[in-house]
Design an enzyme around this catalytic site. Structure first.
Site, PDB file in Angstrom:
ATOM      1  N   HIS A  36       0.846  -1.181   0.000  1.00 19.33           N
ATOM      2  CA  HIS A  36       0.000   0.000   0.000  1.00 19.33           C
ATOM      3  C   HIS A  36       0.885   1.236   0.000  1.00 19.33           C
ATOM      4  CE1 HIS A  36       1.031   0.139   4.235  1.00 19.33           C
ATOM      5  NE2 HIS A  36       0.398  -1.005   4.486  1.00 19.33           N
ATOM      6  N   HIS A  39       4.040   1.255   2.212  1.00 21.07           N
ATOM      7  CA  HIS A  39       5.183   0.551   1.630  1.00 21.07           C
ATOM      8  C   HIS A  39       5.818   1.389   0.510  1.00 21.07           C
ATOM      9  CE1 HIS A  39       2.675  -2.947   3.098  1.00 21.07           C
ATOM     10  NE2 HIS A  39       3.825  -3.185   3.684  1.00 21.07           N
ATOM     11  N   GLY A 149       8.874   0.867   8.463  1.00 24.90           N
ATOM     12  CA  GLY A 149       7.903   1.865   8.876  1.00 24.90           C
ATOM     13  C   GLY A 149       7.742   1.910  10.383  1.00 24.90           C
ATOM     14  N   ASP A 152       5.137  -0.030  12.984  1.00 22.97           N
ATOM     15  CA  ASP A 152       5.604  -1.169  13.772  1.00 22.97           C
ATOM     16  C   ASP A 152       6.839  -0.728  14.560  1.00 22.97           C
ATOM     17  OD1 ASP A 152       3.764  -3.313  12.718  1.00 22.97           O
ATOM     18  OD2 ASP A 152       4.678  -2.646  10.852  1.00 22.97           O
TER      19      ASP A 152
END
Length: 297
Positions: A36, A39, A149, A152
């Protein structure tokens, strides 16, 4: 962009790039696919920094528990290829489970302490699976930089610790959370949400905005008051089932004492509010990170 399926092919492609461009950097973006815009932001950042960008798509069975969603985890190989190419990847590495794990692995990578709380408490063994597969990918690609990212955030902290402890010569690059226009953090699991669940999930970002308001405007407030404001806000959504709400130092992930004033906590380290909440069968995570001045990181 080329799509490669085997470890040998990836190693050969990286070797050839380094031979042709000895000063060029290699960037790795590890993913579990169903790509998405979040990413894509990682891939674009890697494209800015590196001469070669490798994106891996691998749904790693080792990081799923027995009652988790490995089989139903969303997959769309064609869309992944299109998004990765558009964002600037040079190589899309899409190995099979048999390619990554030709036999049951007898060696795993485990990081202690940082994995005992937050998502590690409710998903035992999860981070062993994450560290094992990321370690494998770093050894396969041998990138100069790897991009993750901050949605997380615990994973980022764990991987930074792992690479430091094992002297893996890859710089870990944390990248900002990407959100929908209405504030929901992008996640491949958002596709599981019903319309009502999707609407109520917006409470997660609202709860972190409420925490931000306290931290910016009332730094004399206690960490416990910030935590309770987050929980109170989440409870306004009837479908929300709180797994955890924690205020921790970053990247140590040590829980900050509830009695400590926000101002003092920020002097000691960056401060992160982290949460995990279930809506129906879907578990979503989100977080917000503040620096010593109380500004968002």
């Amino acid at each position: 962009m080329i799509v490669l399926r085997t470890i040998a092919e990836v190693r050969e492609a990286v070797k050839q790039f380094r031979k042709e461009q000895p000063d060029g950097a290699v960037g790795l973006v590890p993913t579990m696919g169903y790509l998405h815009a979040g990413h894509a932001s990682l891939i674009r950042k890697a494209r800015e920094d590196c001469g070669m960008v490798v994106v891996s798509v691998f749904v790693n069975p080792l990081q799923f528990g027995p009652n988790e969603d490995f089989e139903r985890y969303p997959r769309d190989a064609q869309r992944d290829q299109e998004l990765a190419a558009e964002a600037g990847a040079n190589i899309l590495f899409m190995p099979s489970v048999d390619e990554m794990y030709p036999s049951k692995p007898l060696t795993t990578v485990s990081v202690s302490n940082l994995t005992s709380g937050l998502c590690g408490a409710s998903r035992p063994g999860h981070f062993d699976g994450v560290c094992t597969v990321v370690s494998k990918l770093l050894h396969i690609v041998q990138p100069d930089r790897a991009y993750f990212g901050m949605k997380d955030a615990q994973q980022v902290a764990v991987i930074m610790q792992m690479t430091a402890d094992l002297n893996i010569p890859t710089e870990i690059i944390p990248c900002p959370i990407i959100r929908e226009a209405d504030g929901l953090a992008l996640s491949s699991r958002n596709v599981y949400l019903s319309a009502d669940e999707r609407s109520q999930a917006l409470v997660l970002n609202r709860s972190l905005q409420a925490a931000d308001e306290i931290i910016r405007q009332h730094p004399e407030a206690s960490i416990g008051e910030v935590r309770e404001r987050i929980r109170e806000t989440i409870r306004t959504a009837p479908l929300a089932d709180i797994d955890y709400v924690e205020i921790v130092a970053f990247p140590s992930l040590q829980v900050i004492d509830d009695a400590m004033p926000v101002r003092e906590a920020l002097k000691a380290s960056r401060v992160m509010a982290a949460l995990a909440v279930r809506f129906g069968r879907t578990r979503l995570i989100d977080n917000r990170l503040w620096d010593a001045e109380g500004g968002l990181v």
